[in-house]
Design a protein around this motif. Structure first.
Motif, PDB file in Angstrom:
ATOM      1  N   GLU A   1      33.299  43.878  45.013  1.00  0.00           N
ATOM      2  CA  GLU A   1      35.082  43.771  44.619  1.00  0.00           C
ATOM      3  C   GLU A   1      35.502  45.000  43.482  1.00  0.00           C
ATOM      4  O   GLU A   1      34.989  44.322  42.509  1.00  0.00           O
ATOM      5  CB  GLU A   1      35.342  42.434  45.041  1.00  0.00           C
ATOM      6  CG  GLU A   1      37.199  42.770  44.649  1.00  0.00           C
ATOM      7  CD  GLU A   1      37.086  41.068  44.428  1.00  0.00           C
ATOM      8  OE1 GLU A   1      38.505  41.090  44.895  1.00  0.00           O
ATOM      9  OE2 GLU A   1      36.595  40.269  45.064  1.00  0.00           O
ATOM     10  N   LYS A   2      36.881  45.731  43.706  1.00  0.00           N
ATOM     11  CA  LYS A   2      37.044  46.253  42.675  1.00  0.00           C
ATOM     12  C   LYS A   2      36.001  46.869  42.248  1.00  0.00           C
ATOM     13  O   LYS A   2      36.135  47.177  40.180  1.00  0.00           O
ATOM     14  CB  LYS A   2      38.051  46.307  41.664  1.00  0.00           C
ATOM     15  CG  LYS A   2      39.598  45.085  42.604  1.00  0.00           C
ATOM     16  CD  LYS A   2      40.341  44.602  42.302  1.00  0.00           C
ATOM     17  CE  LYS A   2      41.339  44.346  43.471  1.00  0.00           C
ATOM     18  NZ  LYS A   2      42.213  43.614  42.390  1.00  0.00           N
TER      19      LYS A   2
ATOM     20  N   GLU B   1      32.231  32.551  41.257  1.00  0.00           N
ATOM     21  CA  GLU B   1      33.276  32.096  40.029  1.00  0.00           C
ATOM     22  C   GLU B   1      33.448  33.031  39.128  1.00  0.00           C
ATOM     23  O   GLU B   1      34.404  32.933  38.570  1.00  0.00           O
ATOM     24  CB  GLU B   1      32.658  30.536  39.907  1.00  0.00           C
ATOM     25  CG  GLU B   1      33.066  29.510  39.408  1.00  0.00           C
ATOM     26  CD  GLU B   1      32.736  28.231  39.596  1.00  0.00           C
ATOM     27  OE1 GLU B   1      33.021  28.090  38.041  1.00  0.00           O
ATOM     28  OE2 GLU B   1      32.565  27.879  40.173  1.00  0.00           O
ATOM     29  N   TYR B   2      32.607  32.852  38.361  1.00  0.00           N
ATOM     30  CA  TYR B   2      32.392  33.481  36.918  1.00  0.00           C
ATOM     31  C   TYR B   2      32.818  35.028  37.471  1.00  0.00           C
ATOM     32  O   TYR B   2      34.113  35.334  36.622  1.00  0.00           O
ATOM     33  CB  TYR B   2      31.380  33.917  35.967  1.00  0.00           C
ATOM     34  CG  TYR B   2      31.241  34.578  34.825  1.00  0.00           C
ATOM     35  CD1 TYR B   2      31.411  33.981  33.884  1.00  0.00           C
ATOM     36  CD2 TYR B   2      30.818  35.556  34.989  1.00  0.00           C
ATOM     37  CE1 TYR B   2      32.067  34.797  32.369  1.00  0.00           C
ATOM     38  CE2 TYR B   2      30.752  36.008  32.929  1.00  0.00           C
ATOM     39  CZ  TYR B   2      31.132  35.038  32.501  1.00  0.00           C
ATOM     40  OH  TYR B   2      31.967  35.692  31.101  1.00  0.00           O
TER      41      TYR B   2
ATOM     42  N   ASP C   1      35.492  35.834  39.694  1.00  0.00           N
ATOM     43  CA  ASP C   1      36.813  35.474  39.631  1.00  0.00           C
ATOM     44  C   ASP C   1      37.200  35.542  38.411  1.00  0.00           C
ATOM     45  O   ASP C   1      38.794  36.063  38.925  1.00  0.00           O
ATOM     46  CB  ASP C   1      37.028  34.507  41.068  1.00  0.00           C
ATOM     47  CG  ASP C   1      36.612  35.060  41.866  1.00  0.00           C
ATOM     48  OD1 ASP C   1      36.364  36.007  41.939  1.00  0.00           O
ATOM     49  OD2 ASP C   1      36.006  33.652  42.250  1.00  0.00           O
ATOM     50  N   GLN C   2      37.071  34.939  37.689  1.00  0.00           N
ATOM     51  CA  GLN C   2      37.469  34.134  36.935  1.00  0.00           C
ATOM     52  C   GLN C   2      37.978  35.576  35.439  1.00  0.00           C
ATOM     53  O   GLN C   2      39.141  35.464  35.334  1.00  0.00           O
ATOM     54  CB  GLN C   2      36.630  33.275  35.795  1.00  0.00           C
ATOM     55  CG  GLN C   2      36.901  31.931  35.932  1.00  0.00           C
ATOM     56  CD  GLN C   2      35.465  31.311  35.384  1.00  0.00           C
ATOM     57  OE1 GLN C   2      34.898  31.150  34.247  1.00  0.00           O
ATOM     58  NE2 GLN C   2      35.416  29.390  36.113  1.00  0.00           N
TER      59      GLN C   2
ATOM     60  N   MET D   1      37.837  38.974  36.704  1.00  0.00           N
ATOM     61  CA  MET D   1      38.786  39.396  37.012  1.00  0.00           C
ATOM     62  C   MET D   1      40.136  39.140  36.743  1.00  0.00           C
ATOM     63  O   MET D   1      41.076  40.223  36.736  1.00  0.00           O
ATOM     64  CB  MET D   1      38.090  39.804  38.266  1.00  0.00           C
ATOM     65  CG  MET D   1      37.460  40.510  38.461  1.00  0.00           C
ATOM     66  SD  MET D   1      37.002  40.773  40.134  1.00  0.00           S
ATOM     67  CE  MET D   1      37.944  41.894  40.586  1.00  0.00           C
ATOM     68  N   ILE D   2      40.335  38.371  36.530  1.00  0.00           N
ATOM     69  CA  ILE D   2      42.070  37.532  36.083  1.00  0.00           C
ATOM     70  C   ILE D   2      42.483  38.406  35.547  1.00  0.00           C
ATOM     71  O   ILE D   2      43.986  38.455  35.026  1.00  0.00           O
ATOM     72  CB  ILE D   2      41.803  35.707  36.942  1.00  0.00           C
ATOM     73  CG1 ILE D   2      41.910  35.435  38.256  1.00  0.00           C
ATOM     74  CG2 ILE D   2      43.048  35.985  36.416  1.00  0.00           C
ATOM     75  CD1 ILE D   2      41.925  33.900  38.045  1.00  0.00           C
ATOM     76  N   HIS D   3      41.831  38.408  34.300  1.00  0.00           N
ATOM     77  CA  HIS D   3      42.292  38.817  32.842  1.00  0.00           C
ATOM     78  C   HIS D   3      42.211  39.972  32.640  1.00  0.00           C
ATOM     79  O   HIS D   3      41.380  40.706  32.723  1.00  0.00           O
ATOM     80  CB  HIS D   3      41.181  37.960  32.082  1.00  0.00           C
ATOM     81  CG  HIS D   3      41.255  36.343  31.576  1.00  0.00           C
ATOM     82  ND1 HIS D   3      41.080  36.091  32.752  1.00  0.00           N
ATOM     83  CD2 HIS D   3      42.021  35.495  31.150  1.00  0.00           C
ATOM     84  CE1 HIS D   3      40.996  34.343  32.376  1.00  0.00           C
ATOM     85  NE2 HIS D   3      41.870  34.087  31.778  1.00  0.00           N
TER      86      HIS D   3
END
Length: 71
Positions: free
Chosen positions: A24-25, A63-64, A66-67, A69-71
């Motif tokens: 992803e990205k 899960e990590y 996703d965490q 990539m939000i920042h």
């Protein structure tokens, strides 16, 4: 959780031993089917192919990812 944060560690390539299972990205989750004792079978690579984390399960790595990539 058995996640190890490795923050930007260089990889040795691993084209023959690691299989990309999710992308992803330009972030990649890879799986190593024949890991030796003490090594985690899943790893997370950033878009520059630097090792960011390793874990026992794909779910932990996802899960990590996703965490961060939000920042």
């Amino acid at each position: 959780m058995s996640l190890e944060k490795l923050t930007g560690t260089q990889t040795l390539g691993g084209h023959f031993r690691w299989e990309t299972t999710y992308e992803e990205k330009d972030w990649k989750i890879q799986h190593h089917k024949t890991t030796k004792a003490g090594l985690k079978p899943y790893r997370l690579l950033d878009p520059h192919n630097h090792l960011m984390a390793a874990a026992d399960t794909e779910e932990e790595i996802k899960e990590y990812m996703d965490q961060i990539m939000i920042h």
